[in-house]
Design an enzyme around this catalytic site. Sequence first.
Site, mmCIF file in Angstrom:
data_model
loop_
_atom_site.group_PDB
_atom_site.id
_atom_site.type_symbol
_atom_site.label_atom_id
_atom_site.label_comp_id
_atom_site.label_asym_id
_atom_site.label_seq_id
_atom_site.Cartn_x
_atom_site.Cartn_y
_atom_site.Cartn_z
ATOM 1 C CG ASP A 87 -4.828 5.362 -0.863
ATOM 2 O OD1 ASP A 87 -5.569 5.912 -1.740
ATOM 3 O OD2 ASP A 87 -5.403 4.794 -0.080
ATOM 4 C CG ASP B 265 -12.929 9.604 -1.837
ATOM 5 O OD1 ASP B 265 -13.214 8.531 -1.118
ATOM 6 O OD2 ASP B 265 -12.409 9.461 -3.038
ATOM 7 C CG ASP B 266 -15.531 6.388 2.676
ATOM 8 O OD1 ASP B 266 -16.661 6.242 2.553
ATOM 9 O OD2 ASP B 266 -14.639 5.574 3.223
ATOM 10 C CD1 TRP C 189 -15.513 -1.045 -7.335
ATOM 11 C CD2 TRP C 189 -17.311 -0.770 -8.346
ATOM 12 N NE1 TRP C 189 -16.144 -2.172 -7.339
ATOM 13 C CE2 TRP C 189 -17.367 -2.309 -7.886
ATOM 14 C CE3 TRP C 189 -18.249 -0.459 -9.262
ATOM 15 C CZ2 TRP C 189 -18.211 -3.103 -8.021
ATOM 16 C CZ3 TRP C 189 -19.380 -1.493 -9.545
ATOM 17 C CH2 TRP C 189 -19.282 -2.653 -8.807
ATOM 18 C CG ASP C 190 -12.062 2.715 -2.596
ATOM 19 O OD1 ASP C 190 -10.857 2.101 -2.804
ATOM 20 O OD2 ASP C 190 -11.673 3.812 -1.902
ATOM 21 C CG MET C 191 -12.417 -4.130 -3.711
ATOM 22 S SD MET C 191 -11.072 -5.275 -2.553
ATOM 23 C CE MET C 191 -11.928 -6.967 -2.865
ATOM 24 C CG ASN C 192 -10.674 1.012 0.469
ATOM 25 O OD1 ASN C 192 -9.487 1.180 0.584
ATOM 26 N ND2 ASN C 192 -11.549 1.541 0.466
ATOM 27 C CB CYS D 88 -10.077 3.143 -6.399
ATOM 28 S SG CYS D 88 -9.400 3.674 -4.984
ATOM 29 N NE ARG E 101 -10.628 2.688 5.421
ATOM 30 C CZ ARG E 101 -11.122 3.613 4.494
ATOM 31 N NH1 ARG E 101 -11.962 3.102 3.555
ATOM 32 N NH2 ARG E 101 -10.790 4.778 4.540
ATOM 33 C CD1 TRP F 42 -2.975 1.434 0.734
ATOM 34 C CD2 TRP F 42 -1.369 2.416 2.159
ATOM 35 N NE1 TRP F 42 -3.264 2.545 1.005
ATOM 36 C CE2 TRP F 42 -2.545 3.328 1.876
ATOM 37 C CE3 TRP F 42 -0.472 2.620 3.117
ATOM 38 C CZ2 TRP F 42 -2.563 4.490 2.716
ATOM 39 C CZ3 TRP F 42 -0.669 3.888 3.791
ATOM 40 C CH2 TRP F 42 -1.666 4.730 3.596
HETATM 41 C C1 DGJ Z 1 -9.224 4.178 -0.757
HETATM 42 C C2 DGJ Z 1 -8.834 5.009 -1.800
HETATM 43 O O1 DGJ Z 1 -7.649 4.511 -2.240
HETATM 44 C C3 DGJ Z 1 -8.928 6.773 -1.241
HETATM 45 O O2 DGJ Z 1 -8.570 7.380 -2.573
HETATM 46 C C4 DGJ Z 1 -10.114 6.862 -0.729
HETATM 47 O O3 DGJ Z 1 -11.162 6.930 -1.846
HETATM 48 C C5 DGJ Z 1 -10.342 6.195 0.582
HETATM 49 N N1 DGJ Z 1 -10.302 4.728 0.243
HETATM 50 C C6 DGJ Z 1 -11.781 6.468 1.226
HETATM 51 O O4 DGJ Z 1 -12.271 5.558 1.930
#
Ligand code: DGJ
Length: 730
Positions: free
Chosen positions: A548, A366-367, A477-480, A526, A443, A199
């Site tokens: 990020d 964003d979020d 479209w995020d995925m964390n 993303c 998270r 990351w």
């Molecule tokens: C991870 C993304 O990479 C960031 O740019 C941001 O959108 C955060 N998530 C938001 O939770």
Amino acid sequence: MGISYHENKRIFKLDTPKSTYMIGIVDEENFIGHVYYGRRVVDEDLSYLLRTSEGARVPSKNNRDRVSFMDSFPVEYPTHGIGDFRETCLSVKSKLGHSACSLSYISHRIYPDKPKLTGLPSTFGDSESCTTLELICEDKVLKLQVVLVYTVFEKLDAITRSVRILNASEDCIYLTKVLSACLDMDNREYDMLTLYGLWSRERMINRRRITDGKQLISSLRGISSHQEQPFMAILDKDANEDQGEVYGLHLVYSGNFMAQAEISQFGLLRATIGINPVDFSWKLEKGESFISPEAVLVYSSEGIGQMTRTFHDLYRSHLIRGEYRDKKRPILINNWEATYFDFNSEKLLSIAREASRLGIEMLVIDDGWFGARDDDNCALGDWVVNEAKLKGGMPYLATEINKLGMKLGLWFEPEMISPDSDLYRSHPDWAIQIPGRTGALNRNQLVLDISRKEVRDAIYDSISKVLHSANIEYVKWDMNRCLTDLGSACLEADTQGELYHRYVLGLYELQERLISDFPQLLLENCSSGGGRFDPGMLYYSPQIWCSDDTDAIERLSIQEGTSLIFPLSTMGAHIADCPSHSNGRSTPFATRGYVALAGTFGYELDITKIPEEDRQLIPEQVAMYHKYNDLVRTGDYYRIASYQSNHEYDCIQVVAKDKKEALVTYIQVLARPNYRTRRIRLKGLCEDMIYRIEETGLVLSGGALMHAGIQIDNMWGDYLGKIIHILAVN
Ligand code: DGJ
């Protein structure tokens, strides 16, 4: 060019402009041998390279030593359990529990065009640009039909491969390993180039010698990952940017993968790539088929740089789709680093007002705009606007933002579910989990089981409702988090091994639905920064958030590694505030602009709060983007100097396809005292064309610019940069 079959020699010859790939059918049992892959040759038969007359010979002449043959023969698609002890591509569990599999050639088809891979992303082409070979093979005992599919691109040194497997037996068969491609070649002290990371430091370039044994890169995270890219290049040990042979292998897939180089006992190199077989199995009922992801093979005899340019051309014209593929993207401002979760309508509109005044074209929320999401502990899955925070909701915001002449974009994380969410409270079984086991949080969230249709439908409905409610023209479209505790409430014990792959298929289906229902939408993928920056995702979104880490200097290496295979038009890159939220570093605003210019270009800062002298630079940066983005998006990319390797400065160049224009970006990372001007030799220009350097007025031939070079003054201070614009005058 194209594909030809030489019947009397039983040779298939696949030609691209500068490469030849040759396959030979051998012996009475119709073994499928890999004859040659390399620089283009005119010959129709190089089958002596298979060494069938040496040593072990073929089984028809020496069946007592069959294993010796199987373990040394260069194979197109090696199978498990029959004497080839190198890495194989296909393994099964039959009705009787056996794992062996043996393929022989039955027939073939050669046709113009390129078939689609149902449910999977893949490169595309038509009958003008592509020719396809299907080698139909069979395991007679298992009654398994295996079709090896090769497509040749007429104008690019690229060949794609995939495999289609049909269960033609009366019983069910489990596939336990299906790789997409194998390359058997003589080892010549090759190096291996891969992209590793984590990351905030994605896609660092790693080059090492391939030695005896196996060198593996892989992902078991359920995503292609920050840690390894599903890419591997095999290259001459002396290959550099401009010369030497390079073979690039890239998997068009967004889940678990493996790519491996192996040197076996006789010094043969076997390169393999495909879905990671760990925790994979697939049940094929009678009559059912399985399709492997596509592997892209790129050959260059002109060094790493040419491999890069072929990948860029291929992906720009034959992978990326949609409205924005060939278009300048709107300059966006994203509120993540500006506000994190602390925003409301007024705050967003104050950012938008200032942004539009300075020429920025889109606000991305964003979020934090939905459910009870005031921090990252809850509400994923509750895709309903939080009107306490955002008065009037999306319709009001979109109207106000559109009135400013800007577009509105929105963040989602569709694949996730927070334990603290209304969605989880009503559907706890929708999370991927193992009964009786507490799933590992990351998270504070769990992963939705999008292998299930009802889960996909529900999520899609809630997202599309928001998108239909207002004029939303972009989605991030995020995925964390990665996948753990693999278990689906809907799969039987003998099909739980399908979950990783079914998850990826579910993801692809969702994104396909989204871009079909909203064809004008600009989609940016993303994953916690750049954790799923892979060619699979590019099939759905023309751009992907790179990392990020928004510090401009760190970005030099991240963008260098990413652009090794991905076009600049795909790399999400923003100008962020300083000190950098990533590492506390302060870099000049202008430098941040030059670095972001090599990607999609946008802003991620509180424009109402940044220093006035920075703000004043924005209109200039906006003009710079409009002036150069067509060139950056469509041109040929050259690496001139790498800060990742020299630790002092970085330089890239983009040259227009007609060679009449070029842009050089130079970043002096570290200033040193008492240095003379630095000489930079440009690349990719036309020797005889005369060019003018816009900034200095100097007029020189392409030859002089490339062989004598230009001089760049030593600048006073760290982290400074400049761009140099070169235009043909004749
Ligand atoms: C991870 C993304 O990479 C960031 O740019 C941001 O959108 C955060 N998530 C938001 O939770």
